[in-house]
Scaffold this motif. Structure first.
Motif, PDB file in Angstrom:
ATOM      1  N   ASP A   1       0.822  -1.209   0.000  1.00  0.00           N
ATOM      2  CA  ASP A   1       0.000   0.000   0.000  1.00  0.00           C
ATOM      3  C   ASP A   1       0.860   1.265   0.000  1.00  0.00           C
ATOM      4  O   ASP A   1       0.331   2.361   0.155  1.00  0.00           O
ATOM      5  N   GLU A   2       2.150   1.105  -0.207  1.00  0.00           N
ATOM      6  CA  GLU A   2       3.035   2.277  -0.241  1.00  0.00           C
ATOM      7  C   GLU A   2       3.234   2.724  -1.682  1.00  0.00           C
ATOM      8  O   GLU A   2       3.551   1.920  -2.571  1.00  0.00           O
ATOM      9  N   ARG A   3       3.060   4.022  -1.916  1.00  0.00           N
ATOM     10  CA  ARG A   3       3.210   4.586  -3.255  1.00  0.00           C
ATOM     11  C   ARG A   3       4.159   5.769  -3.197  1.00  0.00           C
ATOM     12  O   ARG A   3       4.037   6.640  -2.343  1.00  0.00           O
ATOM     13  N   VAL A   4       5.101   5.790  -4.126  1.00  0.00           N
ATOM     14  CA  VAL A   4       6.054   6.890  -4.243  1.00  0.00           C
ATOM     15  C   VAL A   4       6.018   7.391  -5.679  1.00  0.00           C
ATOM     16  O   VAL A   4       6.026   6.595  -6.624  1.00  0.00           O
ATOM     17  N   VAL A   5       5.946   8.703  -5.842  1.00  0.00           N
ATOM     18  CA  VAL A   5       6.006   9.320  -7.159  1.00  0.00           C
ATOM     19  C   VAL A   5       7.277  10.151  -7.248  1.00  0.00           C
ATOM     20  O   VAL A   5       7.609  10.894  -6.323  1.00  0.00           O
ATOM     21  N   VAL A   6       7.992  10.006  -8.367  1.00  0.00           N
ATOM     22  CA  VAL A   6       9.231  10.744  -8.607  1.00  0.00           C
ATOM     23  C   VAL A   6       9.007  11.676  -9.787  1.00  0.00           C
ATOM     24  O   VAL A   6       8.569  11.242 -10.858  1.00  0.00           O
ATOM     25  N   LEU A   7       9.279  12.956  -9.585  1.00  0.00           N
ATOM     26  CA  LEU A   7       9.129  13.979 -10.624  1.00  0.00           C
ATOM     27  C   LEU A   7      10.498  14.601 -10.888  1.00  0.00           C
ATOM     28  O   LEU A   7      11.122  15.156  -9.981  1.00  0.00           O
ATOM     29  N   LEU A   8      10.960  14.522 -12.130  1.00  0.00           N
ATOM     30  CA  LEU A   8      12.286  15.004 -12.495  1.00  0.00           C
ATOM     31  C   LEU A   8      12.159  16.022 -13.617  1.00  0.00           C
ATOM     32  O   LEU A   8      11.778  15.684 -14.743  1.00  0.00           O
ATOM     33  N   ASN A   9      12.443  17.266 -13.303  1.00  0.00           N
ATOM     34  CA  ASN A   9      12.353  18.340 -14.289  1.00  0.00           C
ATOM     35  C   ASN A   9      13.711  18.525 -14.952  1.00  0.00           C
ATOM     36  O   ASN A   9      14.655  19.033 -14.347  1.00  0.00           O
ATOM     37  N   PHE A  10      13.819  18.112 -16.206  1.00  0.00           N
ATOM     38  CA  PHE A  10      15.064  18.242 -16.960  1.00  0.00           C
ATOM     39  C   PHE A  10      15.218  19.626 -17.573  1.00  0.00           C
ATOM     40  O   PHE A  10      16.212  19.898 -18.228  1.00  0.00           O
ATOM     41  N   SER A  11      14.253  20.495 -17.327  1.00  0.00           N
ATOM     42  CA  SER A  11      14.231  21.816 -17.950  1.00  0.00           C
ATOM     43  C   SER A  11      14.729  22.893 -16.999  1.00  0.00           C
ATOM     44  O   SER A  11      14.588  22.776 -15.774  1.00  0.00           O
ATOM     45  N   GLY A  12      15.269  23.972 -17.584  1.00  0.00           N
ATOM     46  CA  GLY A  12      15.659  25.140 -16.816  1.00  0.00           C
ATOM     47  C   GLY A  12      14.507  26.096 -16.581  1.00  0.00           C
ATOM     48  O   GLY A  12      14.731  27.228 -16.145  1.00  0.00           O
ATOM     49  N   SER A  13      13.281  25.642 -16.852  1.00  0.00           N
ATOM     50  CA  SER A  13      12.086  26.460 -16.632  1.00  0.00           C
ATOM     51  C   SER A  13      11.110  25.708 -15.731  1.00  0.00           C
ATOM     52  O   SER A  13      11.204  24.488 -15.561  1.00  0.00           O
ATOM     53  N   ARG A  14      10.150  26.440 -15.149  1.00  0.00           N
ATOM     54  CA  ARG A  14       9.137  25.799 -14.319  1.00  0.00           C
ATOM     55  C   ARG A  14       8.230  24.943 -15.189  1.00  0.00           C
ATOM     56  O   ARG A  14       7.929  25.280 -16.330  1.00  0.00           O
ATOM     57  N   ARG A  15       7.813  23.808 -14.641  1.00  0.00           N
ATOM     58  CA  ARG A  15       6.928  22.911 -15.365  1.00  0.00           C
ATOM     59  C   ARG A  15       5.802  22.464 -14.438  1.00  0.00           C
ATOM     60  O   ARG A  15       6.041  22.093 -13.295  1.00  0.00           O
ATOM     61  N   ARG A  16       4.577  22.487 -14.951  1.00  0.00           N
ATOM     62  CA  ARG A  16       3.418  22.085 -14.166  1.00  0.00           C
ATOM     63  C   ARG A  16       3.106  20.617 -14.457  1.00  0.00           C
ATOM     64  O   ARG A  16       3.033  20.191 -15.610  1.00  0.00           O
ATOM     65  N   CYS A  17       2.925  19.855 -13.381  1.00  0.00           N
ATOM     66  CA  CYS A  17       2.595  18.431 -13.506  1.00  0.00           C
ATOM     67  C   CYS A  17       1.233  18.208 -12.870  1.00  0.00           C
ATOM     68  O   CYS A  17       1.074  18.375 -11.657  1.00  0.00           O
ATOM     69  N   ASP A  18       0.270  17.853 -13.652  1.00  0.00           N
ATOM     70  CA  ASP A  18      -1.070  17.598 -13.141  1.00  0.00           C
ATOM     71  C   ASP A  18      -1.155  16.148 -12.692  1.00  0.00           C
ATOM     72  O   ASP A  18      -1.140  15.221 -13.498  1.00  0.00           O
ATOM     73  N   LEU A  19      -1.270  15.956 -11.397  1.00  0.00           N
ATOM     74  CA  LEU A  19      -1.350  14.615 -10.817  1.00  0.00           C
ATOM     75  C   LEU A  19      -2.571  14.521  -9.915  1.00  0.00           C
ATOM     76  O   LEU A  19      -2.926  15.486  -9.231  1.00  0.00           O
ATOM     77  N   ARG A  20      -3.206  13.362  -9.911  1.00  0.00           N
ATOM     78  CA  ARG A  20      -4.251  13.097  -8.931  1.00  0.00           C
ATOM     79  C   ARG A  20      -3.562  12.478  -7.716  1.00  0.00           C
ATOM     80  O   ARG A  20      -3.126  11.342  -7.742  1.00  0.00           O
ATOM     81  N   LEU A  21      -3.433  13.285  -6.670  1.00  0.00           N
ATOM     82  CA  LEU A  21      -2.685  12.878  -5.489  1.00  0.00           C
ATOM     83  C   LEU A  21      -3.621  12.513  -4.350  1.00  0.00           C
ATOM     84  O   LEU A  21      -4.829  12.726  -4.409  1.00  0.00           O
ATOM     85  N   HIS A  22      -3.039  11.995  -3.278  1.00  0.00           N
ATOM     86  CA  HIS A  22      -3.786  11.678  -2.083  1.00  0.00           C
ATOM     87  C   HIS A  22      -3.742  12.859  -1.117  1.00  0.00           C
ATOM     88  O   HIS A  22      -2.813  13.655  -1.132  1.00  0.00           O
ATOM     89  N   ARG A  23      -4.766  12.965  -0.273  1.00  0.00           N
ATOM     90  CA  ARG A  23      -4.849  14.121   0.627  1.00  0.00           C
ATOM     91  C   ARG A  23      -3.636  14.208   1.554  1.00  0.00           C
ATOM     92  O   ARG A  23      -3.211  15.293   1.918  1.00  0.00           O
ATOM     93  N   SER A  24      -3.108  13.080   1.940  1.00  0.00           N
ATOM     94  CA  SER A  24      -1.967  13.099   2.853  1.00  0.00           C
ATOM     95  C   SER A  24      -0.638  12.995   2.112  1.00  0.00           C
ATOM     96  O   SER A  24       0.378  12.664   2.707  1.00  0.00           O
ATOM     97  N   TRP A  25      -0.685  13.248   0.798  1.00  0.00           N
ATOM     98  CA  TRP A  25       0.539  13.212   0.002  1.00  0.00           C
ATOM     99  C   TRP A  25       1.534  14.197   0.601  1.00  0.00           C
ATOM    100  O   TRP A  25       1.202  15.323   0.929  1.00  0.00           O
ATOM    101  N   ARG A  26       2.789  13.752   0.711  1.00  0.00           N
ATOM    102  CA  ARG A  26       3.803  14.623   1.302  1.00  0.00           C
ATOM    103  C   ARG A  26       5.109  14.539   0.520  1.00  0.00           C
ATOM    104  O   ARG A  26       5.406  13.518  -0.115  1.00  0.00           O
ATOM    105  N   THR A  27       5.887  15.595   0.584  1.00  0.00           N
ATOM    106  CA  THR A  27       7.198  15.602  -0.038  1.00  0.00           C
ATOM    107  C   THR A  27       8.175  14.832   0.847  1.00  0.00           C
ATOM    108  O   THR A  27       8.401  15.190   2.000  1.00  0.00           O
ATOM    109  N   LEU A  28       8.738  13.784   0.304  1.00  0.00           N
ATOM    110  CA  LEU A  28       9.749  13.019   1.030  1.00  0.00           C
ATOM    111  C   LEU A  28      11.129  13.642   0.859  1.00  0.00           C
ATOM    112  O   LEU A  28      11.946  13.631   1.774  1.00  0.00           O
TER     113      LEU A  28
END
Length: 405
Positions: free
Chosen positions: A346-373
């Motif tokens: 039941d453990e889920r980890v999402v990894v987001l890697l921005n290869f760009s030198g600009s801001r990028r928006r990632c639309d994700l359906r997350l959980h309410r208790s989602w936290r930055t590890l």
């Protein structure tokens, strides 16, 4: 062993360029060397030679070694008839051949299977093979079904990628799709034959920021990550002067920068003479960057690359999903964002890697208790926007209710 007197059997060109056959003046015989003349190839078609080499492996395992890193295991055998490789256009003799007969012969796979049986008989040991080939299927062939040949095989397509989220994404997805279920991936970005990734992947003043993204990718993907000394402090490719060159390839082709000395300079432990590596004269000069880029200077600095590596390794160690979890690439991301999830139970980890030198928006359906590890930028998990060159690792439990961010 000698292949017979007289002229060499064919005109193969070795990896280091030049004839792959060398005359031994004492015997008048020619011997084959795929690499340097002082590295003669063994004749693995001689059963006595093969049995002796496998006995050597058994002896080391009985001494207690944890396993073997098998250099160019697909070069054990050559074509039984010693036929010449077909020619093709190429700027160097080695590149002007289709390498059908000098490596990746089926007999090498049989040796891999024999080695696996020997390793398995000695408990928890590992066989890590370097398979040098432009055919990525070779990398898989040496794994067999995941239980009968090598435990791990270096994945060359991954290390050959340029700085591109799409390139790394596609490379990983291909391997994940092709691997047998019982097999395990193995990724790396540096070794003793490659220009260092911090220099190779570019970025100029953003090179260290890119290095943190690359480290996050390597240490969160499914599989075994291989680190090369100096990766963790951001050692760069060194420009070794001609007089100090040690690599035979570098000396032979100078002034072309094709040698490997630039990635082999001494480890930079601290500033000062010898960089903490030696009080004497090392075999290669210490890179000038050691005065500021060294383990001592980066220790205790929470913003340093060394601290980032330590944080990633600690997170991986404490998070089963990152160690053993399943991998799935996340669709619908910006082209320059590599995003994937790892799940275990039941453990889920999402990894987001921005290869760009600009801001990028990632639309994700997350959980309410989602936290930055972990994040290179300390960003709030509620933000769907990644900062330039941000690597962010998010965690949640699958049974918790969905929300949107």
């Amino acid at each position: 062993d000698g292949r017979g007197p007289g002229r060499p059997p064919n005109r193969w060109r070795a990896v280091v360029e030049g004839s792959a056959w060398e005359r031994d003046p004492r015997t008048g015989q020619y011997y084959y060397h795929a690499f340097l003349p002082f590295q003669p190839d063994l004749n693995w078609r001689n059963p006595a030679v093969q049995d002796e080499m496998l006995d050597v492996a058994r002896s080391w395992l009985e001494f207690g070694v944890d396993g073997f890193r098998l250099d160019l295991i697909n070069h054990l055998y050559e074509d039984e008839r010693l036929r010449d490789n077909p020619l093709k256009p190429g700027v160097r003799p080695y590149l002007a051949q289709r390498h059908l007969y000098d490596h990746s012969q089926p007999e090498s796979l049989e040796v891999a299977a024999r080695l696996r049986a020997i390793a398995d008989a000695h408990g928890e040991r590992v066989l890590l093979g370097e398979v040098f080939s432009d055919d990525w299927q070779d990398c898989l062939d040496y794994l067999g079904d995941g239980t009968d040949r090598l435990h791990l095989s270096f994945y060359l397509d991954f290390v050959r990628q340029r700085w591109s989220a799409r390139g790394f994404h596609d490379s990983v997805d291909w391997l994940e799709e092709q691997l047998p279920r019982a097999a395990w991936p193995c990724y790396y970005l540096d070794n003793h034959d490659l220009p260092r990734s911090l220099s190779r992947l570019g970025g100029g003043r953003h090179a260290l920021a890119r290095a943190k993204v690359a480290a996050a990718m390597l240490l969160t993907l499914r599989g075994t990550p291989i680190l090369y000394y100096g990766d963790e402090i951001g050692m760069t490719e060194s420009r070794v002067p001609h007089a100090a060159l040690d690599d035979p390839i570098g000396r032979k082709f100078w002034p072309l920068r094709v040698g490997r000395d630039g990635c082999r300079t001494p480890m930079q432990w601290r500033s000062g003479p010898g960089a903490g590596f030696t009080t004497g004269v090392p075999w290669l000069p210490v890179d000038p960057s050691a005065s500021t880029r060294n383990a001592a200077a980066e220790t205790g600095d929470p913003a340093s690359l060394l601290s980032w590596y330590r944080d990633l390794i600690a997170l991986r160690s404490a998070t089963p999903a990152l160690r053993i979890g399943e991998y799935r690439a996340l669709p619908g991301m910006p082209r320059d964002v590599f995003a994937f999830e790892r799940t275990d139970g039941d453990e889920r980890v999402v990894v987001l890697l921005n290869f760009s030198g600009s801001r990028r928006r990632c639309d994700l359906r997350l959980h309410r208790s989602w936290r930055t590890l972990l994040s290179t930028h300390g960003c709030d998990a509620e933000s769907a926007a990644l900062a330039p060159y941000e690597a962010r690792v998010l965690g949640a439990r699958l049974h918790e209710g969905p929300g949107t961010a």
